[in-house]
Design a protein around this motif. Structure first.
Motif, PDB file in Angstrom:
ATOM      1  N   VAL A 159       0.820  -1.210   0.000  1.00 47.06           N
ATOM      2  CA  VAL A 159       0.000   0.000   0.000  1.00 47.06           C
ATOM      3  C   VAL A 159       0.856   1.262   0.000  1.00 47.06           C
ATOM      4  O   VAL A 159       0.519   2.259  -0.655  1.00 47.06           O
ATOM      5  CB  VAL A 159      -0.986  -0.014   1.196  1.00 47.06           C
ATOM      6  N   GLU A 160       1.997   1.253   0.702  1.00 48.54           N
ATOM      7  CA  GLU A 160       2.841   2.438   0.717  1.00 48.54           C
ATOM      8  C   GLU A 160       3.441   2.705  -0.662  1.00 48.54           C
ATOM      9  O   GLU A 160       3.622   3.866  -1.052  1.00 48.54           O
ATOM     10  CB  GLU A 160       3.948   2.329   1.760  1.00 48.54           C
ATOM     11  N   GLY A 161       3.725   1.650  -1.415  1.00 47.61           N
ATOM     12  CA  GLY A 161       4.227   1.837  -2.768  1.00 47.61           C
ATOM     13  C   GLY A 161       3.194   2.489  -3.668  1.00 47.61           C
ATOM     14  O   GLY A 161       3.528   3.349  -4.495  1.00 47.61           O
ATOM     15  N   VAL A 252      -2.963  11.709   1.719  1.00 51.87           N
ATOM     16  CA  VAL A 252      -3.206  10.465   0.996  1.00 51.87           C
ATOM     17  C   VAL A 252      -3.640   9.437   2.030  1.00 51.87           C
ATOM     18  O   VAL A 252      -2.987   9.262   3.055  1.00 51.87           O
ATOM     19  CB  VAL A 252      -1.937   9.975   0.269  1.00 51.87           C
ATOM     20  N   ILE A 253      -4.770   8.784   1.769  1.00 48.34           N
ATOM     21  CA  ILE A 253      -5.272   7.766   2.702  1.00 48.34           C
ATOM     22  C   ILE A 253      -5.525   6.467   1.939  1.00 48.34           C
ATOM     23  O   ILE A 253      -5.648   6.473   0.704  1.00 48.34           O
ATOM     24  CB  ILE A 253      -6.564   8.224   3.422  1.00 48.34           C
ATOM     25  N   TRP A 264      -0.946   9.383   5.010  1.00 48.30           N
ATOM     26  CA  TRP A 264       0.309  10.093   4.798  1.00 48.30           C
ATOM     27  C   TRP A 264       0.009  11.502   4.289  1.00 48.30           C
ATOM     28  O   TRP A 264      -1.115  11.797   3.889  1.00 48.30           O
ATOM     29  CB  TRP A 264       1.164   9.409   3.728  1.00 48.30           C
ATOM     30  N   SER A 265       1.036  12.350   4.232  1.00 42.94           N
ATOM     31  CA  SER A 265       0.953  13.611   3.522  1.00 42.94           C
ATOM     32  C   SER A 265       1.707  13.474   2.203  1.00 42.94           C
ATOM     33  O   SER A 265       2.636  12.658   2.094  1.00 42.94           O
ATOM     34  CB  SER A 265       1.550  14.757   4.342  1.00 42.94           C
ATOM     35  N   VAL A 266       1.342  14.276   1.215  1.00 40.12           N
ATOM     36  CA  VAL A 266       2.023  14.206  -0.078  1.00 40.12           C
ATOM     37  C   VAL A 266       3.511  14.530   0.062  1.00 40.12           C
ATOM     38  O   VAL A 266       4.359  13.783  -0.466  1.00 40.12           O
ATOM     39  CB  VAL A 266       1.342  15.134  -1.104  1.00 40.12           C
TER      40      VAL A 266
END
Length: 285
Positions: A159-161, A252-253, A264-266
């Motif tokens: 998911v982080e990718g 970003v969710i 996260w933030s961009v």
């Protein structure tokens, strides 16, 4: 401008209420956003089933027919108000590449002026898959290029990718199109999924999240690391009730394949990186 909808659930569920019968369903919203619609649903098959229409969802019986039949653990839907590209089927969202589907709410600033520079960010192998004339589809292929730079996109991606590739897409496109102190900025609410991972971004448009239960009644997003039963993402609250929470600007969710919530933030994801030189992609095995 458009409206987007994403649904991810631990068990297959019907989405007909969200799309058709809720107080502020996509069908109701399509009275304004009238330039086409699309629904992608993931099931047992290798690829999602995707249906598109070119007219207003509220007057197209196929929209309600498809909505009423969808019961899935992952659904993406979209209604379009055309800003870039003609009103035709090839420009209707969701856009698809293999198992990946993508929708966009917003407009890339002065796209006609910047389209060649944006297309230069796309790997030539992937660029050949573009069918329509929208800014949105090109953003999708920039995303796929960024994703393929680190992961074979025919296989599951962490998911982080996915989130990082989406944030890098936003940063690259905005670096080309935006000017200091000049409004409006490019609006890039994106939502992307491969049927398991689902990730959405907010930039210069509204975006809301619901978990389908009481977790959102306090006005707070779920805690990072929370395992959810459902995640619903929408451009607007669909029911006007207390169960919808706004996503922060430039956030970003998403959820991973186990429906664990992430945020996260961009800037945190994109950081400092050099624009990629288009080249061979890893979208195969």
């Amino acid at each position: 401008m458009c409206r987007l909808f994403g649904f991810r659930s631990s068990v297959p569920s019907a989405v007909h209420p969200s799309l058709v019968t809720e107080k502020n369903s996509l069908l109701i919203q399509s009275r304004e956003h009238k330039d086409g619609w699309g629904i992608a649903a993931y099931g047992a098959e290798a690829l999602p089933l995707v249906a598109h229409g070119v007219g207003p969802a509220h007057s197209d019986p196929d929209f309600e027919r498809v909505s009423s039949r969808v019961s899935s653990h992952t659904v993406v839907a979209h209604i379009r108000l055309a800003s870039v590209g003609a009103v035709e089927l090839r420009n209707s969202h969701p856009f698809q590449h293999g198992r990946w589907t993508f929708v966009h709410n917003g407009t890339v600033r002065e796209f006609a002026k910047h389209s060649a520079e944006i297309e230069a960010l796309i790997c030539p192998t992937l660029r050949a898959g573009i069918q329509g004339t929208t800014d949105s589809e090109r953003c999708f292929y920039v995303f796929l290029t960024r994703l393929a730079a680190r992961h074979p996109i025919a296989h599951p991606v962490p998911v982080e990718g996915v989130a990082r590739a989406l944030a890098e897409t936003m940063s690259l496109v905005s670096a080309i199109t935006d000017e200091p102190q000049v409004q409006p900025r490019s609006a890039m609410n994106f939502l992307v999924t491969d049927g398991e991972v689902m990730v959405a971004s907010r930039r210069n448009r509204t975006l809301f999240v619901s978990t389908g239960g009481a977790r959102c009644t306090t006005g707070a997003l779920p805690e990072v690391g929370t395992r959810l039963e459902q995640l619903i993402v929408s451009s607007e609250s669909l029911c006007g009730g207390p169960y919808w929470t706004p996503v922060g600007e430039e956030d970003v969710i998403g959820v991973d394949a186990g429906l664990v919530f992430h945020r996260w933030s961009v800037p945190e994801l994109a950081g400092e990186f050099q624009p990629p030189t288009p080249g061979p992609t890893r979208h195969a095995a």
